[in-house]
Enzyme design. Sequence first.
Site, mmCIF file in Angstrom:
data_model
loop_
_atom_site.group_PDB
_atom_site.id
_atom_site.type_symbol
_atom_site.label_atom_id
_atom_site.label_comp_id
_atom_site.label_asym_id
_atom_site.label_seq_id
_atom_site.Cartn_x
_atom_site.Cartn_y
_atom_site.Cartn_z
ATOM 1 N N ALA A 127 7.710 20.192 5.937
ATOM 2 C CA ALA A 127 7.120 19.584 4.516
ATOM 3 C C ALA A 127 7.686 20.547 3.351
ATOM 4 N N VAL A 128 8.803 20.163 3.178
ATOM 5 C CA VAL A 128 9.369 20.903 2.013
ATOM 6 C C VAL A 128 9.549 19.829 0.576
ATOM 7 N N GLY A 129 8.817 19.264 0.760
ATOM 8 C CA GLY A 129 8.886 18.333 -0.504
ATOM 9 C C GLY A 129 9.473 16.729 -0.261
ATOM 10 N N ARG A 130 9.205 15.893 -1.106
ATOM 11 C CA ARG A 130 9.694 14.423 -1.175
ATOM 12 C C ARG A 130 10.687 14.077 -1.978
ATOM 13 N N GLY A 134 0.752 -1.283 0.020
ATOM 14 C CA GLY A 134 0.082 -0.001 0.086
ATOM 15 C C GLY A 134 0.981 1.316 0.299
ATOM 16 N N ALA A 183 14.661 -5.331 -1.130
ATOM 17 C CA ALA A 183 15.155 -5.979 -2.245
ATOM 18 C C ALA A 183 16.381 -5.058 -2.567
ATOM 19 N N ALA A 196 -0.477 9.826 -6.172
ATOM 20 C CA ALA A 196 -0.769 8.188 -6.147
ATOM 21 C C ALA A 196 -1.613 7.906 -7.349
ATOM 22 N N ILE A 228 1.371 19.186 1.653
ATOM 23 C CA ILE A 228 1.215 18.978 2.878
ATOM 24 C C ILE A 228 1.006 19.828 3.860
ATOM 25 N N HIS A 247 -29.646 19.179 -11.351
ATOM 26 C CA HIS A 247 -29.722 20.317 -10.523
ATOM 27 C C HIS A 247 -30.645 19.702 -9.145
HETATM 28 P P1 FAD Z 1 5.466 4.699 -2.313
HETATM 29 O O1 FAD Z 1 3.786 4.979 -2.176
HETATM 30 O O2 FAD Z 1 6.310 5.505 -1.803
HETATM 31 O O3 FAD Z 1 5.728 3.143 -2.480
HETATM 32 C C1 FAD Z 1 6.927 2.807 -2.515
HETATM 33 C C2 FAD Z 1 7.190 1.485 -1.598
HETATM 34 O O4 FAD Z 1 8.335 0.878 -2.037
HETATM 35 C C3 FAD Z 1 7.260 1.703 -0.139
HETATM 36 O O5 FAD Z 1 6.131 1.050 0.387
HETATM 37 C C4 FAD Z 1 8.509 1.243 0.463
HETATM 38 O O6 FAD Z 1 8.454 0.589 1.495
HETATM 39 C C5 FAD Z 1 8.931 0.238 -0.865
HETATM 40 N N1 FAD Z 1 10.435 0.229 -1.040
HETATM 41 C C6 FAD Z 1 11.363 1.160 -1.301
HETATM 42 N N2 FAD Z 1 12.646 0.478 -1.610
HETATM 43 C C7 FAD Z 1 12.441 -0.697 -1.351
HETATM 44 C C8 FAD Z 1 13.309 -1.769 -1.511
HETATM 45 N N3 FAD Z 1 14.560 -1.571 -1.855
HETATM 46 N N4 FAD Z 1 12.836 -3.154 -1.283
HETATM 47 C C9 FAD Z 1 11.440 -3.428 -1.087
HETATM 48 N N5 FAD Z 1 10.694 -2.258 -0.953
HETATM 49 C C10 FAD Z 1 11.147 -0.926 -1.238
HETATM 50 N N6 FAD Z 1 -1.004 11.614 -3.550
HETATM 51 C C11 FAD Z 1 -2.347 11.644 -3.966
HETATM 52 O O7 FAD Z 1 -2.195 11.508 -5.365
HETATM 53 N N7 FAD Z 1 -3.406 12.104 -3.293
HETATM 54 C C12 FAD Z 1 -3.192 12.472 -2.128
HETATM 55 O O8 FAD Z 1 -4.196 13.037 -1.339
HETATM 56 C C13 FAD Z 1 -1.951 12.312 -1.326
HETATM 57 N N8 FAD Z 1 -1.872 12.797 0.000
HETATM 58 C C14 FAD Z 1 -0.542 12.581 0.426
HETATM 59 C C15 FAD Z 1 -0.211 13.122 1.695
HETATM 60 C C16 FAD Z 1 0.887 12.799 2.237
HETATM 61 C C17 FAD Z 1 1.052 13.240 3.849
HETATM 62 C C18 FAD Z 1 1.948 12.211 1.517
HETATM 63 C C19 FAD Z 1 3.441 12.036 2.196
HETATM 64 C C20 FAD Z 1 1.761 11.902 0.275
HETATM 65 C C21 FAD Z 1 0.531 12.121 -0.345
HETATM 66 N N9 FAD Z 1 0.231 11.765 -1.583
HETATM 67 C C22 FAD Z 1 -0.748 11.916 -2.159
HETATM 68 C C23 FAD Z 1 1.417 11.181 -2.550
HETATM 69 C C24 FAD Z 1 1.112 9.742 -2.716
HETATM 70 O O9 FAD Z 1 1.598 9.041 -1.364
HETATM 71 C C25 FAD Z 1 2.527 9.229 -3.404
HETATM 72 O O10 FAD Z 1 2.567 10.024 -4.774
HETATM 73 C C26 FAD Z 1 2.512 7.806 -3.922
HETATM 74 O O11 FAD Z 1 2.478 7.015 -2.707
HETATM 75 C C27 FAD Z 1 3.343 7.232 -4.754
HETATM 76 O O12 FAD Z 1 3.636 6.061 -5.128
HETATM 77 P P2 FAD Z 1 4.657 5.009 -5.229
HETATM 78 O O13 FAD Z 1 4.073 3.720 -5.607
HETATM 79 O O14 FAD Z 1 5.486 5.521 -6.371
HETATM 80 O O15 FAD Z 1 5.715 5.113 -4.013
HETATM 81 P P1 NAD Z 2 5.405 20.340 -2.284
HETATM 82 O O1 NAD Z 2 6.276 20.348 -3.249
HETATM 83 O O2 NAD Z 2 4.002 20.446 -2.356
HETATM 84 O O3 NAD Z 2 5.586 21.685 -1.241
HETATM 85 C C1 NAD Z 2 6.832 22.055 -0.823
HETATM 86 C C2 NAD Z 2 6.799 23.710 -0.141
HETATM 87 O O4 NAD Z 2 7.873 23.964 0.565
HETATM 88 C C3 NAD Z 2 6.754 24.234 -1.323
HETATM 89 O O5 NAD Z 2 5.825 25.397 -1.332
HETATM 90 C C4 NAD Z 2 8.241 24.986 -1.354
HETATM 91 O O6 NAD Z 2 8.339 26.183 -2.065
HETATM 92 C C5 NAD Z 2 8.361 25.083 0.003
HETATM 93 N N1 NAD Z 2 9.880 24.901 0.448
HETATM 94 C C6 NAD Z 2 10.957 24.246 -0.014
HETATM 95 N N2 NAD Z 2 11.895 24.404 0.766
HETATM 96 C C7 NAD Z 2 11.450 25.217 1.911
HETATM 97 C C8 NAD Z 2 12.307 25.958 2.961
HETATM 98 N N3 NAD Z 2 13.535 25.549 3.287
HETATM 99 N N4 NAD Z 2 11.811 26.715 3.891
HETATM 100 C C9 NAD Z 2 10.109 26.954 3.699
HETATM 101 N N5 NAD Z 2 9.561 26.570 2.600
HETATM 102 C C10 NAD Z 2 10.218 25.612 1.542
HETATM 103 O O7 NAD Z 2 5.970 19.133 -1.031
HETATM 104 P P2 NAD Z 2 5.134 18.492 0.135
HETATM 105 O O8 NAD Z 2 4.118 19.439 0.703
HETATM 106 O O9 NAD Z 2 6.119 18.015 1.120
HETATM 107 O O10 NAD Z 2 4.540 17.297 -0.460
HETATM 108 C C11 NAD Z 2 5.415 16.481 -1.295
HETATM 109 C C12 NAD Z 2 4.857 15.381 -2.481
HETATM 110 O O11 NAD Z 2 3.667 14.725 -1.893
HETATM 111 C C13 NAD Z 2 4.065 16.433 -3.287
HETATM 112 O O12 NAD Z 2 4.976 16.510 -4.298
HETATM 113 C C14 NAD Z 2 2.854 16.080 -3.612
HETATM 114 O O13 NAD Z 2 2.610 15.542 -4.994
HETATM 115 C C15 NAD Z 2 2.444 14.841 -2.686
HETATM 116 N N6 NAD Z 2 1.408 15.219 -1.914
HETATM 117 C C16 NAD Z 2 -0.106 15.118 -2.679
HETATM 118 C C17 NAD Z 2 -1.034 15.600 -1.994
HETATM 119 C C18 NAD Z 2 -2.235 15.375 -2.888
HETATM 120 O O14 NAD Z 2 -2.389 15.149 -4.025
HETATM 121 N N7 NAD Z 2 -3.460 16.115 -2.232
HETATM 122 C C19 NAD Z 2 -0.999 15.691 -0.618
HETATM 123 C C20 NAD Z 2 0.109 15.738 0.057
HETATM 124 C C21 NAD Z 2 1.278 15.424 -0.718
#
Ligand code: FAD
Ligand code: NAD
Length: 463
Positions: free
Chosen positions: A268-271, A40, A118, A318, A187, A442
Amino acid sequence: MNELRCKVLIIGGGPGGYVAAIRAGELGLDTVLVEDGQFGGACLHVGCIPSKAIIHAADAAHALAQPLALNAIGLSLGASSLDFAKTIAWKDAIVARLATGVGALLKKAGVRSLKGRATIVDGKSAIAHADTGDQRIVCEHLLIATGSEPMALEALPFDGEDVLSSTEALALTKVPETLAVVGAGYIGMELGMAFAKLGAKVTIVEALPKILPLYDEELTQPVARRAADLGIWTTVGAKALSFAKGALKVAGADGVEKTVAAEKVLVAVGRRARTVGFGLDSLDLTMAGPFIRIDDKCATSMRNVWAVGDVTGEPMLAHRAMAQGEMVAEIIAGERRAFDHRAIPAICFTDPEIVSVGLSPKAAKAGHGEVVVGLFPFRANGRAMTKQADEGLVRITARADNHVVLGVHAVGSGVSELSSAFTLALEMGARLEDVAGTIHAHPTESEAFHEAALKALGKPLHI
Ligand code: FAD
Ligand code: NAD
């Protein structure tokens, strides 16, 4: 060492990997899926689902704390209270239920699922370090779906106690009295607003000159206004400098330093794409910056090595990962497919929500020349009024010459559920006349989409 042979080996069981595995299994491909953590992935366990559960709980708690809004519809309630540990347990139960479902779907599709890390050996083999011992897996196709992890700031390293990533913030069992959020992206804004509704005094620090920099001002302004109404103090163009003893030091846009009270700090400055520590370098793949470079079939630079999801870069969503995973499985099974990224919806689950599909008016103009834009505000929509949520709008952008829709955007309460209609319009190559000629029920908020198209055609009815 035990050896397992298969057609498709998938590393990572998040939305990208597990969906690829299910489809591969359904198509009769002998598939092995290796997952280090939980099937998941981030989305189910520490992302989409947990965050939306907390947002829902926060909305419910906040609604009860709004006597004026409730009085307006004739309701008056006694004092309410929040047991946040119970909220978290409820959220965890939803996650557990869905995780069980993922396991069952993999099993039903005939996928061999292994728990363990892996390590890639080469393009045709990897070692799974499972609890039961190491297992060598030899495959014809390797799919990398290892996802992403929270990015840390040098000045504010995660400590799991006070300086938190979203993962820990979503597991708090007590609402902090004060919360500083660094980063006003997805985030930061989603969780910052939710914690404010749950009773925390929230401060948001954003480096760029505006919140939610991915979206244009017309869409973000209602969110900024609502954040201010919730008592959130937002500082943009600012830098978080350090954190100690419940105080976050911030340099404002003017360079003046301030100290903000913060029991907890959410960074929450990105992933960051997960590309190290599992032998990826042994493949010598072409990279696109920190991400694995892929083409429109999610093929990497190495034959029969594929990559999907966050590890391949933005948008880190996702549903993109799932669509890519499904497609790769079908390509391996012999189908002709290519990934079209023009109609990937993005939703920000703030209050109000933001939906974006396709191009903004500015980007559409830059790419396609003259455009027409139709905009309809929810303050003229009956259903929005009956929901006490008439803030926001739907905006449709189309080519001026042939009226092909290039983008649909909305901001408003509950607009996430309109995203599929917007996306379908783009995916089907709809023209304004197609949307205008569709009977919209509507009273619904979807009528704002209909009206926006009518407006773009110069024949509005209800504005
Ligand atoms: P991941 O979900 O990161 O899955 C990768 C998996 O690989 C993990 O389970 C990890 O354990 C496994 N893995 C890594 N390395 C290895 C290895 N060497 N061997 C075995 N397993 C391994 N997206 C949306 O579309 N809508 C949202 O509302 C949304 N909300 C979010 C809220 C938050 C707080 C966060 C953090 C993210 C959110 N996202 C959202 C983003 C979404 O979670 C990701 O885009 C999505 O999970 C990416 O899927 P993925 O399969 O690429 O990677
Ligand atoms: P993000 O890229 O959405 O936002 C990061 C923010 O942090 C940006 O506005 C950026 O300018 C700011 N920032 C960067 N460095 C900074 C610093 N040093 N000080 C202050 N601000 C700074 O990243 P996120 O919110 O961490 O989310 C990560 C990823 O997860 C996103 O790319 C998004 O695709 C995914 N996500 C999606 C959803 C959704 O679909 N609803 C929800 C949560 C997360």
